[in-house]
Design a protein around this motif. Structure first.
Motif, mmCIF file in Angstrom:
data_model
loop_
_atom_site.group_PDB
_atom_site.id
_atom_site.type_symbol
_atom_site.label_atom_id
_atom_site.label_comp_id
_atom_site.label_asym_id
_atom_site.label_seq_id
_atom_site.Cartn_x
_atom_site.Cartn_y
_atom_site.Cartn_z
ATOM 1 N N SER A 1 -4.480 18.565 13.877
ATOM 2 C CA SER A 1 -5.106 18.307 12.580
ATOM 3 C C SER A 1 -6.466 18.984 12.550
ATOM 4 N N GLY A 2 -6.860 19.443 11.373
ATOM 5 C CA GLY A 2 -8.147 20.107 11.248
ATOM 6 C C GLY A 2 -8.968 19.575 10.094
ATOM 7 N N GLY A 3 -10.232 19.285 10.358
ATOM 8 C CA GLY A 3 -11.168 18.915 9.310
ATOM 9 C C GLY A 3 -10.947 17.554 8.686
ATOM 10 N N LYS A 4 -10.212 16.684 9.354
ATOM 11 C CA LYS A 4 -9.968 15.356 8.818
ATOM 12 C C LYS A 4 -10.942 14.339 9.436
ATOM 13 N N HIS A 5 -11.141 13.258 8.722
ATOM 14 C CA HIS A 5 -12.038 12.195 9.198
ATOM 15 C C HIS A 5 -11.221 11.244 10.077
ATOM 16 N N LEU A 6 -10.943 11.706 11.283
ATOM 17 C CA LEU A 6 -9.920 11.107 12.128
ATOM 18 C C LEU A 6 -10.259 9.704 12.607
ATOM 19 N N LEU A 7 -11.528 9.371 12.694
ATOM 20 C CA LEU A 7 -11.937 8.064 13.195
ATOM 21 C C LEU A 7 -12.399 7.126 12.080
ATOM 22 N N SER A 8 -12.287 7.568 10.851
ATOM 23 C CA SER A 8 -12.772 6.778 9.720
ATOM 24 C C SER A 8 -11.711 5.770 9.287
ATOM 25 N N LEU A 9 -12.085 4.505 9.274
ATOM 26 C CA LEU A 9 -11.154 3.436 8.930
ATOM 27 C C LEU A 9 -11.329 2.991 7.479
ATOM 28 N N LYS A 10 -10.277 2.399 6.958
ATOM 29 C CA LYS A 10 -10.396 1.693 5.693
ATOM 30 C C LYS A 10 -11.346 0.509 5.876
ATOM 31 N N ASP A 11 -11.735 -0.108 4.788
ATOM 32 C CA ASP A 11 -12.543 -1.317 4.868
ATOM 33 C C ASP A 11 -11.645 -2.529 5.121
ATOM 34 N N MET A 12 -12.191 -3.510 5.816
ATOM 35 C CA MET A 12 -11.442 -4.739 6.055
ATOM 36 C C MET A 12 -11.282 -5.526 4.755
ATOM 37 N N ASP A 13 -10.091 -6.074 4.573
ATOM 38 C CA ASP A 13 -9.810 -6.972 3.462
ATOM 39 C C ASP A 13 -8.792 -7.993 3.950
ATOM 40 N N ARG A 14 -9.283 -9.171 4.288
ATOM 41 C CA ARG A 14 -8.415 -10.241 4.778
ATOM 42 C C ARG A 14 -8.298 -11.372 3.751
ATOM 43 N N TYR B 1 -6.508 -5.292 9.384
ATOM 44 C CA TYR B 1 -7.009 -4.837 10.684
ATOM 45 C C TYR B 1 -6.546 -5.728 11.840
ATOM 46 N N PHE B 2 -5.274 -5.653 12.176
ATOM 47 C CA PHE B 2 -4.685 -6.305 13.349
ATOM 48 C C PHE B 2 -4.645 -7.824 13.259
ATOM 49 N N LEU B 3 -4.955 -8.419 12.114
ATOM 50 C CA LEU B 3 -4.888 -9.871 12.019
ATOM 51 C C LEU B 3 -3.479 -10.357 12.336
ATOM 52 N N TYR B 4 -2.483 -9.591 11.926
ATOM 53 C CA TYR B 4 -1.092 -9.913 12.213
ATOM 54 C C TYR B 4 -0.487 -8.922 13.207
ATOM 55 N N GLY B 5 -1.329 -8.262 13.970
ATOM 56 C CA GLY B 5 -0.859 -7.251 14.899
ATOM 57 C C GLY B 5 -0.918 -5.857 14.273
ATOM 58 N N ARG B 6 -0.378 -4.886 15.003
ATOM 59 C CA ARG B 6 -0.389 -3.498 14.519
ATOM 60 C C ARG B 6 0.763 -3.310 13.543
ATOM 61 N N ARG B 7 0.421 -3.350 12.255
ATOM 62 C CA ARG B 7 1.484 -3.268 11.249
ATOM 63 C C ARG B 7 1.102 -2.438 10.038
ATOM 64 N N GLN B 8 -0.117 -1.951 9.970
ATOM 65 C CA GLN B 8 -0.580 -1.258 8.772
ATOM 66 C C GLN B 8 -1.209 0.089 9.126
ATOM 67 N N LYS B 9 -1.313 0.920 8.120
ATOM 68 C CA LYS B 9 -2.130 2.127 8.216
ATOM 69 C C LYS B 9 -3.579 1.697 8.022
ATOM 70 N N ILE B 10 -4.358 1.722 9.089
ATOM 71 C CA ILE B 10 -5.721 1.205 9.028
ATOM 72 C C ILE B 10 -6.754 2.296 8.757
ATOM 73 N N TRP B 11 -6.355 3.533 8.794
ATOM 74 C CA TRP B 11 -7.292 4.641 8.686
ATOM 75 C C TRP B 11 -7.320 5.226 7.278
ATOM 76 N N GLN B 12 -8.410 5.936 6.977
ATOM 77 C CA GLN B 12 -8.563 6.687 5.738
ATOM 78 C C GLN B 12 -9.165 8.031 6.136
ATOM 79 N N MET B 13 -8.294 8.982 6.487
ATOM 80 C CA MET B 13 -8.741 10.244 7.071
ATOM 81 C C MET B 13 -9.155 11.284 6.040
#
Length: 631
Positions: A219-232, A307-319
């Motif tokens: 991948s090139g030029g993406k915000h690879l470590l940028s996450l979505k905001d938490m919403d629980r 964000y993992f409240l129910y485990g790894r089940r969502q796309k958490i990133w916003q690249m």
């Protein structure tokens, strides 16, 4: 005139707290008015948000306002401290105690060795509060609350709840730090700006290139470590059942509109969840009403994840972008003559801010001059140079709702009131107004010697008095019931108003007088000989002063290295551990996608590079520095 206290002491069930951020005094007052049970705020030094400092005079003013509703104020002093700063930090905590602060949020173990006032201690999430053993040690040390690591799921929270009686605070909304517990040295490695000292440069929001172990581009030029905001917001009931007692909103750098909107939204959501749960009640007093319909999508938002409240089940990133996209509207059909044609009608207003990702994945933002049905006229030259193929099919978002913002900018966007009962009765010599607060059982009586002048309209006299007494106006009180137990006498409105004002002032003062701040818990018996769970703390434990080092060693732990901020961060250092795994994000996870795994991957930036090491057993990713920054 006399003041009395009536009623039995108020007995609470489990106190459930909505905790909101306060960038400053105005933001803190707004958070309380919009339903927060507590706020956290930084002073002018030693805060993990160095850009959100406040004078002690402002903090004292906020405490007075909050305590009027029996809401709390917490001082965020959760940075690492150097030896020469310990004395100043201790002085600051004493000043905060004298100002009325209820608790201090900290991460430096030196606090346990300081001569501090009897202020409650809250262990910051930077202390990596992930295991029952670590949290049990903090409880024995006299901590009243731990701020749980964001990565914990419901099952892990439940295990901790069974092992401790501490208050458990958990984040529910806002920006996510991609590193475990916010313990990150990536900013320090890249530019000398330490997140643990409150000056993070946020390299996780930058664009990066990604290569596999063979150097092939992924991948090139993406915000690879940028996450979505938490919403629980949909998981609050589950969190209550797991044992969370404080629900925390992130955002001490956010504007006041965000604080108002998000606090009001979670106030409604948490109240609904508590009603279903049925085993707790609000940690403060008073009900808030709003002049708007809260909607987090209408203020700063990068999308949402539990964000993992129910485990790894969502796309958490916003690249695609680290910026706020806002609320999703509809797709763009075409661009003709500088006018956007939409697939569906949108309720837009002149001045709204819109954005979309073009065909190349770049975020395009603009303000609009006007909108009619499915047509939008952007500001002049806002989309200059774009072709139909650049925009057609793109999803349109609104990240600036001007009408909504104007509602939030009004000082009257919310009103918080305490329910009281008023009784106006006739004594032997005087008339007595009694004002009682049902939340605490407190009551005041104010007397006045009115002349007994017969009313000209006896049938309406008592109703006239009742209407006059219920006008509590800009006070913190709202009349739940007004009882008039007098004969049909005539009373001047000005005299009744003065009596009502005096009663309200006296009751407000009595509520403040009877407010009790939490106190620091004593250390458990035998704590002096209790061993810390980790016998050999390394630099990741952030030991930055001799007092903290002595504390660890007194409890059987030999510190292997002082904090990176003290000793430097050489190439080859692990600067981050994160549950956000790029192998998983790109469909190459051995566990989830059946991939063969392979070796390490690499992040490449403008002047620096990092190696990604994957720990599949722990389902996490380590970021390791490869080279020093080149000037």
């Amino acid at each position: 005139m006399t003041i009395v206290q009536k009623g039995a002491p108020f007995i609470k069930k489990a106190a459930i707290e909505l905790l909101a951020p306060a960038k400053d005094l105005a933001g803190g007052r707004a958070a309380i008015s919009h339903g927060a049970d507590a706020v956290y705020i930084g002073a002018d030094r030693f805060s993990a948000r160095a850009a959100a400092g406040n004078t002690m005079a402002d903090i004292e003013s906020l405490c007075r306002f909050a305590h009027g509703f029996h809401a709390k104020v917490y001082l965020a002093l959760n940075t690492l401290l150097y030896d020469h700063e310990l004395k100043n930090a201790k002085t600051l905590i004493h000043e905060a105690w004298n100002a009325g602060v209820d608790a201090v949020i900290f991460q430096d173990m030196a606090f346990f060795e300081m001569d501090l006032p009897p202020m409650a201690l809250h262990a910051s999430t930077q202390m990596h509060n992930m295991t029952p053993e670590h949290i049990a040690f903090l409880e024995a040390a006299g901590v009243s609350r731990v701020v749980l690591a964001r990565e914990l799921d419901l099952e892990a929270i439940g295990r901790i709840r069974k092992k401790t009686n501490l208050d458990l605070e958990a984040f529910v909304h806002g920006a996510l730090c991609v590193s475990h517990s916010g313990r990150c040295w990536m900013s320090l490695a890249m530019g000398g700006r330490s997140a643990n000292r409150g000056v993070c440069g946020q390299p996780c929001r930058l664009p990066w290139d990604l290569m596999d172990e063979k150097g092939k581009g992924i991948s090139g030029g993406k915000h690879l470590l940028s996450l979505k905001d938490m919403d629980r917001s949909e998981g609050l009931l589950s969190m209550l059942e797991a044992g969370v007692s404080s629900f925390k909103i992130e955002g001490r750098l956010k504007d006041i509109s965000y604080v108002k909107n998000v606090t009001a939204f979670y106030r409604k959501k948490l109240d609904a969840a508590m009603e279903i749960w049925g085993r707790g009640e609000r940690a403060s007093h008073g009900d808030s009403s709003f002049t708007f319909s809260p909607d987090p999508a209408k203020t700063f938002r990068r999308g949402g994840t539990d964000y993992f409240l129910y485990g790894r089940r969502q796309k958490i990133w916003q690249m695609d972008t680290p910026k706020a996209m806002g609320e999703k509207l509809c797709r763009i059909q075409s661009l003709e003559g500088g006018i956007l044609f939409l697939e569906g009608a949108a309720d837009l207003a002149s001045g709204d801010g819109l954005c979309f990702l073009d065909s190349a994945g770049r975020m395009r933002g603009f303000h609009i001059n006007r909108a009619e049905g499915k047509r939008v006229w952007p500001a002049p030259d806002a989309l200059k140079g774009l072709k139909v193929s650049d925009v057609a099919g793109s999803v349109l978002y609104r990240n600036g709702d001007i009408r909504f913002r104007r509602m939030l900018e009004s000082e009257k966007s919310a009103s918080r009131k305490l329910a009281v009962t008023l009784v106006f009765r006739e004594g032997e010599k005087d008339f007595v107004l009694e004002m009682g607060d049902s939340a605490t059982g407190l009551c005041v009586e104010v007397c006045s010697g009115f002349d007994r002048e017969p009313a000209k309209n006896p049938a309406a006299a008592q109703e006239t008095v009742r209407r006059q007494l219920e006008k509590l106006g800009d006070t913190a009180f709202e009349a739940k019931d007004v009882l008039v137990e007098t004969g049909p006498w005539f009373f001047r409105a000005s005299a009744l108003n003065a009596l009502r004002r005096e009663a309200a002032e006296k009751l407000a003062a009595l509520r403040l007088e009877k407010y009790e701040r939490p106190r620091r818990k004593p250390a458990a018996e035998g704590f002096e000989t209790l061993s810390y769970p980790e016998s050999s703390p390394d630099a990741s434990f952030n030991v930055s002063n001799a007092m903290a080092r002595a504390f660890y060693e007194k409890h059987g732990s030999i510190v292997q290295a002082m904090a990176f901020e003290k000793e430097g961060l050489p190439p080859g250092t692990r600067v981050m551990t994160t549950h956000h795994c790029l192998r998983y994000a790109f469909g190459a996870c051995p566990r989830w996608h059946g991939a063969d795994g392979g070796g390490s991957w690499h992040l490449k930036g403008n002047r620096v590079s990092f190696t990604l090491v994957f720990d599949c057993a722990a389902c996490c990713m380590h970021v390791v520095s490869e080279n020093a920054v080149q000037d």
